[in-house]
Design a protein around this motif. Structure first.
Motif, PDB file in Angstrom:
ATOM      1  N   ILE A 243       0.851  -1.178   0.000  1.00 48.59           N
ATOM      2  CA  ILE A 243       0.000   0.000   0.000  1.00 48.59           C
ATOM      3  C   ILE A 243       0.895   1.238   0.000  1.00 48.59           C
ATOM      4  O   ILE A 243       1.740   1.406   0.879  1.00 48.59           O
ATOM      5  N   TYR A 244       0.711   2.080  -0.990  1.00 50.31           N
ATOM      6  CA  TYR A 244       1.580   3.240  -1.169  1.00 50.31           C
ATOM      7  C   TYR A 244       1.162   4.422  -0.303  1.00 50.31           C
ATOM      8  O   TYR A 244       2.010   5.183   0.165  1.00 50.31           O
ATOM      9  N   ALA A 245      -0.136   4.591  -0.132  1.00 54.55           N
ATOM     10  CA  ALA A 245      -0.642   5.721   0.647  1.00 54.55           C
ATOM     11  C   ALA A 245      -2.142   5.568   0.805  1.00 54.55           C
ATOM     12  O   ALA A 245      -2.757   4.649   0.251  1.00 54.55           O
ATOM     13  N   GLU A 246      -2.717   6.474   1.546  1.00 53.22           N
ATOM     14  CA  GLU A 246      -4.166   6.501   1.735  1.00 53.22           C
ATOM     15  C   GLU A 246      -4.729   7.809   1.181  1.00 53.22           C
ATOM     16  O   GLU A 246      -4.122   8.881   1.347  1.00 53.22           O
ATOM     17  N   ILE A 247      -5.849   7.716   0.471  1.00 52.70           N
ATOM     18  CA  ILE A 247      -6.578   8.935   0.076  1.00 52.70           C
ATOM     19  C   ILE A 247      -7.423   9.320   1.279  1.00 52.70           C
ATOM     20  O   ILE A 247      -8.506   8.780   1.512  1.00 52.70           O
ATOM     21  N   ALA A 248      -6.911  10.252   2.054  1.00 50.04           N
ATOM     22  CA  ALA A 248      -7.517  10.548   3.356  1.00 50.04           C
ATOM     23  C   ALA A 248      -8.605  11.610   3.287  1.00 50.04           C
ATOM     24  O   ALA A 248      -9.542  11.602   4.093  1.00 50.04           O
ATOM     25  N   GLY A 249      -8.489  12.543   2.334  1.00 50.21           N
ATOM     26  CA  GLY A 249      -9.472  13.618   2.298  1.00 50.21           C
ATOM     27  C   GLY A 249      -9.479  14.330   0.960  1.00 50.21           C
ATOM     28  O   GLY A 249      -8.546  14.190   0.154  1.00 50.21           O
ATOM     29  N   TYR A 250     -10.538  15.105   0.729  1.00 46.07           N
ATOM     30  CA  TYR A 250     -10.683  15.821  -0.527  1.00 46.07           C
ATOM     31  C   TYR A 250     -11.701  16.931  -0.354  1.00 46.07           C
ATOM     32  O   TYR A 250     -12.601  16.867   0.489  1.00 46.07           O
ATOM     33  N   GLY A 251     -11.529  17.972  -1.140  1.00 44.47           N
ATOM     34  CA  GLY A 251     -12.479  19.073  -1.124  1.00 44.47           C
ATOM     35  C   GLY A 251     -12.548  19.717  -2.485  1.00 44.47           C
ATOM     36  O   GLY A 251     -11.552  19.756  -3.220  1.00 44.47           O
ATOM     37  N   ASN A 252     -13.728  20.204  -2.852  1.00 39.29           N
ATOM     38  CA  ASN A 252     -13.917  20.855  -4.144  1.00 39.29           C
ATOM     39  C   ASN A 252     -14.792  22.087  -3.953  1.00 39.29           C
ATOM     40  O   ASN A 252     -15.777  22.053  -3.225  1.00 39.29           O
ATOM     41  N   ALA A 253     -14.413  23.185  -4.603  1.00 41.26           N
ATOM     42  CA  ALA A 253     -15.196  24.418  -4.491  1.00 41.26           C
ATOM     43  C   ALA A 253     -14.981  25.250  -5.742  1.00 41.26           C
ATOM     44  O   ALA A 253     -14.081  24.979  -6.545  1.00 41.26           O
ATOM     45  N   ASN A 254     -15.800  26.258  -5.914  1.00 41.26           N
ATOM     46  CA  ASN A 254     -15.679  27.126  -7.073  1.00 41.26           C
ATOM     47  C   ASN A 254     -15.896  28.565  -6.641  1.00 41.26           C
ATOM     48  O   ASN A 254     -16.902  28.878  -6.003  1.00 41.26           O
ATOM     49  N   ASP A 255     -14.940  29.441  -7.008  1.00 41.15           N
ATOM     50  CA  ASP A 255     -15.110  30.835  -6.589  1.00 41.15           C
ATOM     51  C   ASP A 255     -15.944  31.650  -7.582  1.00 41.15           C
ATOM     52  O   ASP A 255     -16.287  32.797  -7.308  1.00 41.15           O
ATOM     53  N   ALA A 256     -16.269  31.036  -8.758  1.00 43.52           N
ATOM     54  CA  ALA A 256     -17.161  31.685  -9.738  1.00 43.52           C
ATOM     55  C   ALA A 256     -16.762  33.133  -9.993  1.00 43.52           C
ATOM     56  O   ALA A 256     -17.602  34.033 -10.064  1.00 43.52           O
ATOM     57  N   HIS A 257     -15.465  33.340 -10.158  1.00 47.64           N
ATOM     58  CA  HIS A 257     -14.941  34.704 -10.274  1.00 47.64           C
ATOM     59  C   HIS A 257     -14.670  35.118 -11.712  1.00 47.64           C
ATOM     60  O   HIS A 257     -15.073  36.198 -12.151  1.00 47.64           O
ATOM     61  N   HIS A 258     -13.988  34.242 -12.483  1.00 46.91           N
ATOM     62  CA  HIS A 258     -13.517  34.629 -13.812  1.00 46.91           C
ATOM     63  C   HIS A 258     -13.208  33.357 -14.596  1.00 46.91           C
ATOM     64  O   HIS A 258     -12.796  32.354 -14.014  1.00 46.91           O
ATOM     65  N   PRO A 259     -13.378  33.370 -15.916  1.00 48.36           N
ATOM     66  CA  PRO A 259     -13.120  32.153 -16.699  1.00 48.36           C
ATOM     67  C   PRO A 259     -11.696  31.626 -16.586  1.00 48.36           C
ATOM     68  O   PRO A 259     -11.468  30.418 -16.657  1.00 48.36           O
ATOM     69  N   SER A 260     -10.702  32.504 -16.407  1.00 47.64           N
ATOM     70  CA  SER A 260      -9.321  32.030 -16.417  1.00 47.64           C
ATOM     71  C   SER A 260      -8.447  32.601 -15.303  1.00 47.64           C
ATOM     72  O   SER A 260      -7.227  32.470 -15.339  1.00 47.64           O
ATOM     73  N   ALA A 261      -9.031  33.229 -14.306  1.00 48.14           N
ATOM     74  CA  ALA A 261      -8.254  33.791 -13.198  1.00 48.14           C
ATOM     75  C   ALA A 261      -8.964  33.509 -11.880  1.00 48.14           C
ATOM     76  O   ALA A 261     -10.180  33.399 -11.825  1.00 48.14           O
ATOM     77  N   MET A 262      -8.158  33.391 -10.828  1.00 48.10           N
ATOM     78  CA  MET A 262      -8.704  33.162  -9.499  1.00 48.10           C
ATOM     79  C   MET A 262      -8.984  34.487  -8.815  1.00 48.10           C
ATOM     80  O   MET A 262      -8.317  35.492  -9.064  1.00 48.10           O
ATOM     81  N   SER A 263      -9.953  34.508  -7.918  1.00 42.74           N
ATOM     82  CA  SER A 263     -10.288  35.723  -7.187  1.00 42.74           C
ATOM     83  C   SER A 263      -9.149  36.093  -6.247  1.00 42.74           C
ATOM     84  O   SER A 263      -8.463  35.226  -5.704  1.00 42.74           O
ATOM     85  N   ASP A 264      -8.938  37.380  -6.046  1.00 34.84           N
ATOM     86  CA  ASP A 264      -7.868  37.838  -5.156  1.00 34.84           C
ATOM     87  C   ASP A 264      -8.065  37.316  -3.742  1.00 34.84           C
ATOM     88  O   ASP A 264      -7.102  37.152  -2.985  1.00 34.84           O
ATOM     89  N   GLU A 265      -9.311  37.050  -3.371  1.00 34.04           N
ATOM     90  CA  GLU A 265      -9.598  36.573  -2.016  1.00 34.04           C
ATOM     91  C   GLU A 265      -9.391  35.066  -1.876  1.00 34.04           C
ATOM     92  O   GLU A 265      -9.567  34.499  -0.781  1.00 34.04           O
TER      93      GLU A 265
END
Length: 399
Positions: A243-265
Motif C-alpha cells: 500500500i503506497y498511501a491513503e486517500i484521506a481527504g478531498y475538497g472541491n469548491a468554485n469561486d465563480a470569479h472569472h473564466p481564467s483567473a482566481m479571485s484575489d480573495e
C-alpha cells in the motif's frame, strides 16, 4: 465503520520519465524535463519551452504493440502507457479489471484535439475521413482503455480543466467509501496540442523561459504533457498488497470569479483546502508538505500563497513540481498526487526549481532537496479554469 481508500498501484509518463522509477530519480536529482519540443509541431516550438514526453508516437506504439491499431492519438498512447504500469503494480488480473465492482474514472482537457490540424481537415470536409474521426472527444482515450482492458464496471471521464484528474481521484475515493465500487482506477492524460498552446498564448501566460513558481520574477507557465493513473482499493480488499498511501481527504469548491483567473480573495482555493482537511479529519498543523498548484503565473501563485496563509498559522513546506513537468492540464492532479505519494514513501521533499527571489522572504517555497523528513500528510492542490478548485489530502498508510 468508515471505509478506508488506499493506493495499491501507480503509473506515470511525463517529461521527466517514461515510468514511475524514472520520474522519481529525476525528481530527487532536481532534473527538469522542460526543454525545446522535438515531436510537437508548432510555430512556437522555436521560442517557447515545453514539458514534452521524450518518446515519439511511433516509439510509443511499438512499445505498446499498437502499430496496427487505428485511431490511437498521442493522448490515447500516453494513457495506455501509464495505465498499464498502474495495474501491473497493483497486480490486477484480467478478471479483476472486468469485474463489475471495478470502476474507471479518467480525465482530460485536450482529448483527441491534440490532432488539431487533422481535426480541422476532418471537420471541414477537407479529407475523406481519417482514422481519428471517433478520437477527437474528451472521452476517446477512456473508451480505448475500456475496450483494450475489457472494463465492464462504472466508467466516466471528467473535464474540469486543470483540476480534472484531481476530481477523478476524489470521485473514485467517494465511490469506494460509499460502497458503490471496491476498486477504482483513477487518473488523467493530456498531450501537447496547437489548440491549447495557441489558446494559452492568446492569454499571454506562457513563459519564454523555464517557469519560476512562487518567484517574484515569475512571468508565466510552460505547457507539458503527461499521463498518470492510480489504483484505488478499499482497505479490506487490498489484503496483503503493498500500500503506497491513503486517500484521506478531498475538497472541491468554485469561486465563480472569472473564466481564467482566481479571485484575489482565494475564495475557492481556501474552501477546497478547508474541506479536504475536514474530510481527512486532521488539522492544518498536521500537514507536512503542500504540493501547490503553482503554475508560475502572477495571478495563480499570489492568490494560492494568500490562500495558504489563511489556512496555516505557520506555513508548512510547500512548492510546485510543475517546474519539472510543465503544466500538464487535465493530468496535473494525478501527476502531482503521484509525486506527493513518492514524498510520503521516501520521506523526501523534492526541490522546487528556479526559485531565485522567493515570493515571500519569511516563508519561501522549498528550493532544495530534503531527505529524512517526516511526511505523513500532504495537501495537493489543483485549481482549474472557471474557478474549479480541488484539494486532496494524501497520507502515510498505517494499518
Amino acid at each position: 465503520m468508515s471505509i478506508r481508500v488506499v493506493v495499491t498501484g501507480m503509473g506515470i509518463i511525463s517529461a521527466i520519465g517514461e515510468n514511475l522509477s524514472e520520474n522519481y530519480e529525476n525528481l530527487r536529482h532536481s532534473r527538469s524535463g522542460i526543454s525545446q519540443a522535438t515531436h510537437f509541431e508548432s510555430v512556437y516550438t522555436a521560442s517557447l519551452p515545453f514539458g514534452e514526453v521524450k518518446k515519439s508516437n511511433e516509439d510509443l506504439k511499438q512499445d505498446l504493440h499498437l502499430e496496427s491499431e487505428p485511431g490511437f492519438t498521442r493522448t490515447c498512447l500516453l494513457a495506455v502507457n501509464a495505465f498499464k504500469e498502474a495495474i501491473k503494480q497493483a497486480g490486477l488480473s484480467n478478471e479483476e479489471l472486468s469485474a463489475l465492482d471495478t470502476a474507471l474514472i479518467s480525465a482530460s482537457t485536450v482529448g483527441g484535439m491534440c490532432l488539431t490540424d487533422q481535426l480541422y481537415q476532418d471537420a471541414n470536409n477537407h479529407s475523406e475521413g481519417s482514422e481519428y474521426l471517433s478520437a477527437y472527444g474528451c472521452a476517446a482515450h477512456t473508451l480505448k482503455l475500456i475496450d483494450r482492458f475489457k472494463i465492464k464496471g462504472f466508467t466516466n471521464t471528467i473535464n474540469t480543466a486543470c483540476s480534472s484528474s484531481a476530481n477523478a481521484i476524489m470521485l473514485g475515493a467517494r465511490l469506494i467509501k460509499s460502497g458503490r465500487a471496491n476498486r477504482v482506477i483513477v487518473g488523467g492524460v493530456d498531450s501537447l496540442a496547437k489548440y491549447t498552446v495557441n489558446g494559452f498564448n492568446a492569454l499571454k501566460i506562457l513563459s519564454a523561459f523555464p517557469s519560476k513558481p512562487f518567484d517574484q520574477d515569475r512571468d508565466g507557465l510552460n505547457l507539458g504533457e503527461a499521463a498518470a493513473y492510480l489504483v484505488l482499493e478499499s482497505e479490506e480488499i487490498a489484503g496483503d498488497k503493498k500500500i503506497y498511501a491513503e486517500i484521506a481527504g478531498y475538497g472541491n469548491a468554485n469561486d465563480a470569479h472569472h473564466p481564467s483567473a482566481m479571485s484575489d480573495e482565494a475564495t475557492g482555493a481556501i474552501t477546497s483546502m478547508l474541506e479536504a482537511l475536514k474530510s481527512a479529519n486532521i488539522s492544518a498543523d498536521q500537514i507536512d508538505y503542500v504540493n501547490a498548484h503553482g503554475t508560475g503565473t502572477p495571478n495563480n501563485d499570489q492568490v494560492e500563497f494568500f490562500g495558504l496563509t489563511k489556512i496555516f498559522k505557520k506555513l508548512p513546506a510547500y512548492n510546485s513540481t510543475k517546474s519539472y513537468t510543465g503544466h500538464t492540464l487535465g493530468a496535473a492532479g494525478a501527476v502531482e498526487a503521484v509525486f506527493s505519494i513518492l514524498s510520503i514513501l521516501h520521506s523526501e521533499i523534492f526541490a522546487g526549481l528556479n526559485v531565485d527571489k522567493p515570493i515571500s522572504g519569511d516563508d519561501p517555497a522549498i528550493s532544495e532537496f530534503r531527505q529524512n523528513v517526516s511526511v505523513n500528510h500532504v495537501l495537493s492542490n489543483s485549481f482549474g479554469f472557471g474557478g474549479n478548485c480541488t484539494s486532496l489530502v494524501l497520507s502515510k498508510y498505517r494499518s
